[in-house]
Design a protein around this motif. Structure first.
Motif, PDB file in Angstrom:
ATOM      1  N   ALA A 134       0.741  -1.064  -0.028  1.00 41.63           N
ATOM      2  CA  ALA A 134       0.188  -0.003  -0.136  1.00 41.63           C
ATOM      3  C   ALA A 134       0.574   1.374  -0.021  1.00 41.63           C
ATOM      4  CB  ALA A 134      -0.922   0.032   1.305  1.00 41.63           C
ATOM      5  N   MET A 135       2.006   1.336   0.588  1.00 40.60           N
ATOM      6  CA  MET A 135       2.914   2.342   0.717  1.00 40.60           C
ATOM      7  C   MET A 135       3.374   2.642  -0.513  1.00 40.60           C
ATOM      8  SD  MET A 135       4.936   1.708   4.266  1.00 40.60           S
ATOM      9  CE  MET A 135       6.192   2.930   4.049  1.00 40.60           C
ATOM     10  N   ALA A 136       3.874   1.606  -1.088  1.00 43.58           N
ATOM     11  CA  ALA A 136       4.461   1.825  -2.651  1.00 43.58           C
ATOM     12  C   ALA A 136       3.301   2.304  -3.460  1.00 43.58           C
ATOM     13  CB  ALA A 136       4.757   0.366  -3.020  1.00 43.58           C
ATOM     14  N   ALA A 137       2.268   1.999  -3.316  1.00 40.80           N
ATOM     15  CA  ALA A 137       1.074   2.685  -4.331  1.00 40.80           C
ATOM     16  C   ALA A 137       0.925   4.138  -3.959  1.00 40.80           C
ATOM     17  CB  ALA A 137      -0.358   1.691  -3.851  1.00 40.80           C
ATOM     18  N   LEU A 138       0.709   4.289  -2.554  1.00 39.62           N
ATOM     19  CA  LEU A 138       0.561   5.661  -2.267  1.00 39.62           C
ATOM     20  C   LEU A 138       1.860   6.751  -2.674  1.00 39.62           C
ATOM     21  CD1 LEU A 138      -0.571   5.362   1.597  1.00 39.62           C
ATOM     22  CD2 LEU A 138      -1.891   6.269  -0.355  1.00 39.62           C
ATOM     23  N   GLY A 139       3.206   6.193  -2.765  1.00 38.83           N
ATOM     24  CA  GLY A 139       4.000   7.016  -2.969  1.00 38.83           C
ATOM     25  C   GLY A 139       3.990   7.388  -4.680  1.00 38.83           C
ATOM     26  N   ARG A 140       3.202   6.533  -5.517  1.00 42.79           N
ATOM     27  CA  ARG A 140       3.098   6.734  -6.856  1.00 42.79           C
ATOM     28  C   ARG A 140       2.037   7.452  -7.174  1.00 42.79           C
ATOM     29  NH1 ARG A 140       3.974   1.097  -6.960  1.00 42.79           N
ATOM     30  NH2 ARG A 140       2.022   0.728  -7.019  1.00 42.79           N
ATOM     31  N   GLU A 141       0.752   7.227  -6.452  1.00 41.95           N
ATOM     32  CA  GLU A 141      -0.348   7.937  -6.691  1.00 41.95           C
ATOM     33  C   GLU A 141      -0.303   9.578  -5.926  1.00 41.95           C
ATOM     34  OE1 GLU A 141      -3.650   5.615  -5.390  1.00 41.95           O
ATOM     35  OE2 GLU A 141      -3.230   4.150  -6.794  1.00 41.95           O
ATOM     36  N   HIS A 142       0.241   9.539  -4.718  1.00 40.17           N
ATOM     37  CA  HIS A 142       0.295  10.973  -3.973  1.00 40.17           C
ATOM     38  C   HIS A 142       1.517  11.229  -3.463  1.00 40.17           C
ATOM     39  CE1 HIS A 142      -3.976  10.312  -3.852  1.00 40.17           C
ATOM     40  NE2 HIS A 142      -4.188   9.081  -3.451  1.00 40.17           N
ATOM     41  N   PRO A 143       2.447  11.753  -4.452  1.00 41.58           N
ATOM     42  CA  PRO A 143       3.868  11.907  -4.342  1.00 41.58           C
ATOM     43  C   PRO A 143       4.155  12.969  -3.072  1.00 41.58           C
ATOM     44  CG  PRO A 143       3.350  12.793  -6.095  1.00 41.58           C
ATOM     45  CD  PRO A 143       2.030  11.926  -5.908  1.00 41.58           C
ATOM     46  N   ASP A 144       3.168  13.761  -2.681  1.00 43.31           N
ATOM     47  CA  ASP A 144       3.115  14.864  -1.663  1.00 43.31           C
ATOM     48  C   ASP A 144       2.874  14.053  -0.251  1.00 43.31           C
ATOM     49  OD1 ASP A 144       4.051  16.874  -3.446  1.00 43.31           O
ATOM     50  OD2 ASP A 144       1.942  17.162  -3.827  1.00 43.31           O
ATOM     51  N   LEU A 145       2.585  12.834  -0.308  1.00 42.94           N
ATOM     52  CA  LEU A 145       2.171  12.169   1.040  1.00 42.94           C
ATOM     53  C   LEU A 145       3.257  11.155   1.269  1.00 42.94           C
ATOM     54  CD1 LEU A 145      -0.045  11.781   3.257  1.00 42.94           C
ATOM     55  CD2 LEU A 145      -0.871  10.023   1.874  1.00 42.94           C
ATOM     56  N   THR A 146       3.910  11.360   2.804  1.00 34.91           N
ATOM     57  CA  THR A 146       4.830  10.851   3.199  1.00 34.91           C
ATOM     58  C   THR A 146       4.415   9.775   4.401  1.00 34.91           C
ATOM     59  OG1 THR A 146       6.518  12.608   2.649  1.00 34.91           O
ATOM     60  CG2 THR A 146       7.039  10.688   4.436  1.00 34.91           C
ATOM     61  N   VAL A 147       4.722   8.607   4.031  1.00 34.78           N
ATOM     62  CA  VAL A 147       3.975   7.678   5.222  1.00 34.78           C
ATOM     63  C   VAL A 147       5.348   7.043   6.083  1.00 34.78           C
ATOM     64  CG1 VAL A 147       3.275   5.247   5.456  1.00 34.78           C
ATOM     65  CG2 VAL A 147       2.510   6.492   3.606  1.00 34.78           C
ATOM     66  N   GLU A 148       5.170   7.313   7.235  1.00 38.32           N
ATOM     67  CA  GLU A 148       6.268   6.959   8.308  1.00 38.32           C
ATOM     68  C   GLU A 148       5.440   5.582   9.019  1.00 38.32           C
ATOM     69  OE1 GLU A 148       9.059   7.901   9.076  1.00 38.32           O
ATOM     70  OE2 GLU A 148       9.078   9.738   7.877  1.00 38.32           O
ATOM     71  N   LEU A 149       6.449   4.401   8.858  1.00 44.27           N
ATOM     72  CA  LEU A 149       5.973   3.211   9.350  1.00 44.27           C
ATOM     73  C   LEU A 149       6.544   3.002  10.940  1.00 44.27           C
ATOM     74  CD1 LEU A 149       5.241   0.169   9.230  1.00 44.27           C
ATOM     75  CD2 LEU A 149       7.210  -0.384   8.067  1.00 44.27           C
ATOM     76  N   HIS A 150       5.562   2.367  11.579  1.00 48.23           N
ATOM     77  CA  HIS A 150       5.894   2.126  13.035  1.00 48.23           C
ATOM     78  C   HIS A 150       5.536   0.604  13.319  1.00 48.23           C
ATOM     79  CE1 HIS A 150       6.537   6.473  14.062  1.00 48.23           C
ATOM     80  NE2 HIS A 150       5.566   6.684  12.998  1.00 48.23           N
ATOM     81  N   GLU A 151       6.347  -0.267  13.451  1.00 48.69           N
ATOM     82  CA  GLU A 151       5.954  -2.059  13.568  1.00 48.69           C
ATOM     83  C   GLU A 151       5.524  -1.928  15.064  1.00 48.69           C
ATOM     84  OE1 GLU A 151       7.714  -4.978  11.053  1.00 48.69           O
ATOM     85  OE2 GLU A 151       8.476  -5.677  13.055  1.00 48.69           O
ATOM     86  N   LEU A 152       4.280  -2.208  15.136  1.00 50.55           N
ATOM     87  CA  LEU A 152       3.906  -2.066  16.639  1.00 50.55           C
ATOM     88  C   LEU A 152       2.509  -3.066  16.602  1.00 50.55           C
ATOM     89  CD1 LEU A 152       2.958   1.579  17.312  1.00 50.55           C
ATOM     90  CD2 LEU A 152       4.816   0.224  18.321  1.00 50.55           C
ATOM     91  N   GLU A 153       2.731  -3.958  17.695  1.00 46.42           N
ATOM     92  CA  GLU A 153       1.787  -4.819  17.984  1.00 46.42           C
ATOM     93  C   GLU A 153       0.186  -4.112  18.059  1.00 46.42           C
ATOM     94  OE1 GLU A 153       1.492  -7.983  17.496  1.00 46.42           O
ATOM     95  OE2 GLU A 153       3.489  -8.435  16.980  1.00 46.42           O
ATOM     96  N   PRO A 154      -0.819  -4.861  18.093  1.00 42.95           N
ATOM     97  CA  PRO A 154      -2.020  -4.055  18.357  1.00 42.95           C
ATOM     98  C   PRO A 154      -2.225  -3.069  19.493  1.00 42.95           C
ATOM     99  CG  PRO A 154      -2.578  -6.204  17.178  1.00 42.95           C
ATOM    100  CD  PRO A 154      -1.030  -6.143  17.516  1.00 42.95           C
ATOM    101  N   LEU A 155      -2.039  -3.903  20.677  1.00 41.96           N
ATOM    102  CA  LEU A 155      -2.258  -3.113  21.812  1.00 41.96           C
ATOM    103  C   LEU A 155      -1.553  -1.901  22.094  1.00 41.96           C
ATOM    104  CD1 LEU A 155      -2.990  -5.618  24.513  1.00 41.96           C
ATOM    105  CD2 LEU A 155      -4.750  -4.328  23.430  1.00 41.96           C
ATOM    106  N   PRO A 156      -0.195  -1.806  21.808  1.00 37.83           N
ATOM    107  CA  PRO A 156       0.550  -0.355  21.738  1.00 37.83           C
ATOM    108  C   PRO A 156       0.213   0.530  20.437  1.00 37.83           C
ATOM    109  CG  PRO A 156       2.003  -2.198  21.441  1.00 37.83           C
ATOM    110  CD  PRO A 156       0.655  -2.777  21.793  1.00 37.83           C
ATOM    111  N   ALA A 157      -0.152  -0.148  19.581  1.00 36.50           N
ATOM    112  CA  ALA A 157      -0.446   0.619  18.307  1.00 36.50           C
ATOM    113  C   ALA A 157      -1.969   1.284  18.494  1.00 36.50           C
ATOM    114  CB  ALA A 157      -0.706  -0.327  16.954  1.00 36.50           C
TER     115      ALA A 157
END
Length: 325
Positions: free
Chosen positions: A107-130
């Motif tokens: 999804a991030m790859a697609a967002l980068g192509r379709e919305h180049p002005d949007l930056t995605v920051e990924l945080h690897e978290l299990e559900p409860l802390p997320a």
């Protein structure tokens, strides 16, 4: 009177613990933050912080202001985001590891192509802390999971948007008597040696234990490992069988066969959690569209299902899996 910037400084200082970290997060100099704190103290006529070692902590009065002000600031931020015409800026997203691999990265790859002005920051978290990070405003959204038919608790701050169901397969060695089965039931799995996540683990192991007694599985032995890849390795070496969801699953090694598990609870529900006040944001909507494109979902009310065929990769084909009720 306390202004919005002063309130934001108190909230951020409460979370960061130092003036330097607060200044860096808000884009100010430490002296600017200190000046604002002094201005608040002068206005309210009371101290806002006290030093504890190398850190500063809010006084009780300041803590009360931060606690009451945090949701107000989040709602204001969400209101500002809802006025944007195009996705832009930065969106912080939390996801557990298999959702990161199988869902968010495409999804991030697609967002980068379709919305180049949007930056995605990924945080690897299990559900409860997320979920807590979304609730507190540290991240904007989180991909979370629920095992089986367990119901999500009521939440006045967050809403969960369904993305799909992630079926669970039983993995067996290729020479196992069940390797050629079209599917298996729990009662077919009695008296087996299993590889499972550690006892007490709050999601997978609780799901397994909830079924262990009802069909009297009577495992002959249970090996434990924290990572799904290790569980697969037990199967590859002919030491055990295991049950693993498909989303984000790496290609299975030679000699390991995935057999669909036929049961009403043999799945994980995957959803996107966002604050209720932010779900109208164009950036959140762009993220949701990209995630649903990965899952091939076609409608808001019909979360679809990863393939019931025997996948060797994390590909999603969305064939509906029959279940025993």
């Amino acid at each position: 009177m306390i202004d919005l910037l002063g309130l934001r400084i108190l909230v951020t200082l409460d979370e960061e613990g130092t003036v330097t970290a607060t200044a860096a997060r808000l884009g100010y100099s430490p002296s600017n933050v200190t000046q604002h704190l002094r201005r608040i103290e002068g206005t309210l006529g009371m101290p806002m912080v006290e030093r504890v070692g190398r850190r500063v902590v809010l006084t009780q009065r300041a803590q009360d202001l931060a606690t009451r002000g945090r949701p107000l600031l989040l709602e204001i931020d969400d209101l500002a985001a809802s006025t944007m015409q195009e996705p832009s800026g930065t969106i912080d997203i939390g996801a557990f590891p298999t959702a990161t691999r199988g869902l968010l990265l495409p999804a991030m790859a697609a967002l980068g192509r379709e919305h180049p002005d949007l930056t995605v920051e990924l945080h690897e978290l299990e559900p409860l802390p997320a979920l807590e990070a979304v609730r507190s405003g540290r991240i904007h959204a989180a991909i979370v999971k629920t095992w089986g038919s367990a119901e999500d608790p009521e939440d006045t701050i967050l809403t969960r948007i369904p993305l799909g169901r992630d079926p669970i397969d039983v993995l067996v060695p290729s020479d196992h008597p069940l390797a050629d089965a079209e599917y298996v039931h729990f009662h077919d799995l009695r008296d087996q040696v299993w590889a499972l996540t550690p006892a007490g683990e709050p999601s997978y192991r609780v799901w397994f234990s909830s079924h262990q007694k009802a069909p009297a599985l009577r495992p002959r032995r249970i090996y434990e490992a924290s990572e799904f890849t290790s569980l697969v390795s037990f199967v590859a070496h002919g030491l055990a069988i295991t049950a693993i969801p498909r989303l984000g699953r790496a290609p299975l090694p030679q000699g390991v066969v995935a057999v669909p598990l036929r049961h009403a609870n043999a799945f994980r529900s995957i959803s996107l959690a966002v604050r209720r006040t932010s779900q109208g944001s164009v950036s959140i909507q762009a993220l949701l569209h990209a995630l649903r494109a990965v899952t091939w979902a076609t409608g808001d009310e019909t979360p679809l299902t990863w393939s019931a065929s025997r996948p060797s990769t994390d590909r999603a084909d969305f064939a509906e899996l029959p279940v025993d009720l």
